[in-house]
Design a protein around this motif. Structure first.
Motif, PDB file in Angstrom:
ATOM      1  N   ILE A  68      -4.843  -8.043   0.399  1.00  0.00           N
ATOM      2  CA  ILE A  68      -6.109  -8.287  -0.307  1.00  0.00           C
ATOM      3  C   ILE A  68      -7.292  -8.155   0.659  1.00  0.00           C
ATOM      4  N   ILE A 105     -10.203  -5.565  -0.440  1.00  0.00           N
ATOM      5  CA  ILE A 105     -11.186  -6.156  -1.350  1.00  0.00           C
ATOM      6  C   ILE A 105     -12.581  -5.693  -0.927  1.00  0.00           C
ATOM      7  N   TYR A 152     -10.823 -15.679  -3.513  1.00  0.00           N
ATOM      8  CA  TYR A 152     -11.719 -14.589  -3.144  1.00  0.00           C
ATOM      9  C   TYR A 152     -12.810 -14.625  -4.199  1.00  0.00           C
ATOM     10  N   HIS A 205      -5.839 -12.977 -11.074  1.00  0.00           N
ATOM     11  CA  HIS A 205      -6.840 -11.916 -10.963  1.00  0.00           C
ATOM     12  C   HIS A 205      -7.666 -11.936 -12.239  1.00  0.00           C
ATOM     13  N   ALA A 258      -6.784  -5.089  -5.775  1.00  0.00           N
ATOM     14  CA  ALA A 258      -7.862  -5.873  -5.165  1.00  0.00           C
ATOM     15  C   ALA A 258      -9.091  -5.024  -4.879  1.00  0.00           C
TER      16      ALA A 258
END
Length: 155
Positions: free
Chosen positions: A30, A34, A49, A84, A133
């Motif tokens: 990730i 990201i 996140y 997510h 991600a």
């Protein structure tokens, strides 16, 4: 099973030994993909996140003092979980993910409304999670979030 760890490092330290390698690899998958602008921090007893208040001052509508969540990963009693919110809010992204998932192994997808559970550490599709991600920028996530929020309020 929420952690009471105050920092990411504390959380990583308290992981069961048999999950540390897989969890660290998931985290790095990730972190390496990201988009810029998301920040890693403790969020809801997991690694989160988020879109920080410096970018999105309104914060999360359920609790505006909290930054806008995007992805969380955690170690639960029987599995590692990835939340997510993009696949929860964006049907096209969910469809993409569910179509891609079988290409990364021969195991059944264990998914809820944006919650993906991995019961076996050797069955986590790290490359697919990394791609997932990286699919939504901070700006796109804020736009998606606000669209979903407005549609809920108009009902």
């Amino acid at each position: 099973m929420q952690s009471t760890a105050k920092t990411v490092n504390d959380y990583l330290e308290e992981l069961p030994e048999e999950r540390k390698a897989a969890f660290s690899k998931l985290r790095n998958s990730i972190l390496n993909t990201i988009p810029k602008g998301f920040e890693e921090q403790m969020s809801y007893g997991m690694l989160g996140y988020v879109v920080p208040h410096s970018i999105y001052p309104d914060g999360y509508h359920c609790s505006p003092k909290l930054p806008l969540p995007f992805i969380s990963i955690g170690s639960q009693k029987n599995f590692i979980v990835l939340h997510h919110l993009g696949i929860y809010a964006n049907p096209e992204l969910l469809e993409w993910f569910t179509n891609e998932y079988p290409k990364h192994g021969n195991y059944k997808l264990d998914i809820g409304k944006g919650c993906i559970r991995f019961k076996k550490m050797d069955q986590i599709p790290f490359d697919l999670i990394a791609e997932l991600a990286g699919k939504i920028s901070v700006e796109d996530w804020i736009e998606c979030y606000e669209t979903q929020l407005k549609s809920r309020k108009s009902k």
